[in-house]
Design a protein around this motif. Structure first.
Motif: not given
Length: 200
Positions: A179-180, A185-187, A86-87, A79-80
């Protein structure tokens, strides 16, 4: 009696001489039925998004998610980065909050890397996280409407496999496979694929 009356035919290859023949079935019009090429690329041209989601749920969603889901520390590293993607993610922890305000759009809030994350648990799930985590691309589909609607079909399929969450899940330890989508960097758009209550 002809071979057509028997429902079989011969496919033969030849140059000047007969080189090969094999028996094939005939259809109702007497035409040979050619077996599908096992190496041909799968085509979704004549399938509805719901059919695609049902047929590929295990191979494109559940199995890859179970085998290759990121843990929370790997997610934090990914995320950084600057990449938006999407993962699949697997997280264990307590449910901090159960939101039942909207009967159709229930969510649970779980702590991920020190931050609260709302996870959709159905029966209605929004966003493209599940579809995009599969790795499907826009160009994989000749019918582009299918690609746009496949998100909804996968979301509906996910909801079928999730337990009905109520107030009793509050502060309970769970394992959630989801899944997100990561953007800057934000989810966001976290969607549960499986949700299991663990023993406290």
């Amino acid at each position: 009696m002809s071979f057509k009356q028997w429902g079989i035919g011969f496919l033969c290859g030849s140059t000047l001489l007969l080189t090969a023949c094999r028996v094939v079935d005939l259809d109702e019009n007497g035409q040979p039925i050619i077996p599908a090429d096992p190496n041909a690329k799968a085509s979704f041209a004549n399938q509805t998004p719901a059919q695609i989601a049902q047929q590929t749920w295990n191979t494109k969603v559940l199995t890859p998610a179970q085998s290759h889901a990121l843990d929370s520390s790997t997610l934090k590293t990914r995320a950084g980065s600057a990449k938006n993607e999407s993962v699949f993610v697997k997280v264990q922890g307590n449910i901090d909050r159960v939101s039942l305000d909207n009967e159709r759009e229930r969510t649970v809030t779980i702590n991920v890397n020190g931050q609260p994350l709302q996870v959709q648990v159905g029966p209605m799930i929004r966003g493209n996280a599940i579809r995009d985590a599969t790795g499907y691309k826009f160009e994989d589909f000749t019918n582009q409407v299918q690609f746009a609607q496949l998100s909804k079909a996968y979301n509906r399929e996910a909801a079928k496999h999730l337990p009905k969450v109520d107030d009793s899940w509050q502060q309970q330890p769970v394992t959630v496979l989801m899944a997100v989508t990561m953007r800057n960097g934000a989810l966001s758009d976290a969607a549960a694929i499986s949700l299991e209550r663990e023993q406290p």
